[in-house]
Design an enzyme around this catalytic site. Structure first.
Site, mmCIF file in Angstrom:
data_model
loop_
_atom_site.group_PDB
_atom_site.id
_atom_site.type_symbol
_atom_site.label_atom_id
_atom_site.label_comp_id
_atom_site.label_asym_id
_atom_site.label_seq_id
_atom_site.Cartn_x
_atom_site.Cartn_y
_atom_site.Cartn_z
ATOM 1 C CB THR A 113 -0.929 -13.477 -5.454
ATOM 2 O OG1 THR A 113 -1.543 -14.707 -5.077
ATOM 3 C CG2 THR A 113 -1.685 -12.315 -4.854
ATOM 4 C CG HIS A 166 0.916 3.114 4.094
ATOM 5 N ND1 HIS A 166 0.645 4.289 3.448
ATOM 6 C CD2 HIS A 166 -0.220 2.385 4.024
ATOM 7 C CE1 HIS A 166 -0.593 4.298 3.020
ATOM 8 N NE2 HIS A 166 -1.154 3.137 3.357
#
Length: 196
Positions: A113, A166
């Site tokens: 992005t 994570h």
């Protein structure tokens, strides 16, 4: 700074082919090179399994009048800088005109992005599910630095942000990916090896 010079050198010749050469295609290629060295960032979770993709379908977040959409440059590792540049322009144009095919919005393995295109420096991009990470690009700016000989020089800085899942990736793995990306973006000789 070297990438800035490379793009400036190639930009006018490419314009004759009807292609606007931005930094994004170079960054896509550098990202793929960094993902090859750090494949866990090109993965998804399926139940209890982590699936590492061996292909690179790079999503490019695109602003439209109805919000953000993410067209995907499929099998980008097999495309040249110019092919990627042309495809990004075509996909973004279709997205903005609302003529994009739904299949052009599916199958991404990693997203980029570019909030720097509207003036942003840093952000915390949201991962494009089911991918495991997303790279955010800030606006390139000039900074004065001291070189190895003690002389003041002007350099170009590209701020980046990386958001990652994570459950799949830890901070050390993410940092290694960013170091790889930095190497490919700063050293155009390494990047040129990936341009093919």
């Amino acid at each position: 700074s070297e990438l800035w010079k490379l793009r400036e050198k190639e930009k006018k010749g490419v314009e004759k082919l009807g292609i606007k050469l931005t930094f994004l295609p170079f960054i896509v290629k550098a990202t793929i090179a960094a993902l090859k060295e750090n494949p866990i960032l090109n993965s998804t979770i399926d139940g209890d399994e982590i699936l590492i993709k061996k292909y690179f379908n790079i999503g490019i977040a695109t602003e439209t009048d109805v919000g953000l959409v993410v067209p995907v440059v499929k099998i980008a590792q097999n495309k040249t800088i110019l092919e990627i540049a042309k495809e990004i322009i075509e996909l973004a144009d279709k997205a903005r005109k609302r003529t994009i095919d739904i299949m052009d919005l599916k199958g991404g393995t990693f997203t980029i992005t570019n909030y720097g295109s509207v003036g942003g420096t840093y952000a915390t991009p949201i991962i494009n599910y089911p991918e495991s990470s997303i790279l955010g690009l800030g606006r390139i700016f000039d900074r004065a630095m001291i070189d190895e000989k003690g002389k003041l020089k002007n350099v170009k800085i590209l701020p980046v942000s990386l958001t990652f899942d994570h459950r799949i990736i830890d901070g050390a793995q993410a940092a290694r990916f960013l170091e790889s990306l930095k190497m490919f973006l700063e050293d155009t000789e390494h990047l040129m090896l990936e341009l093919k």
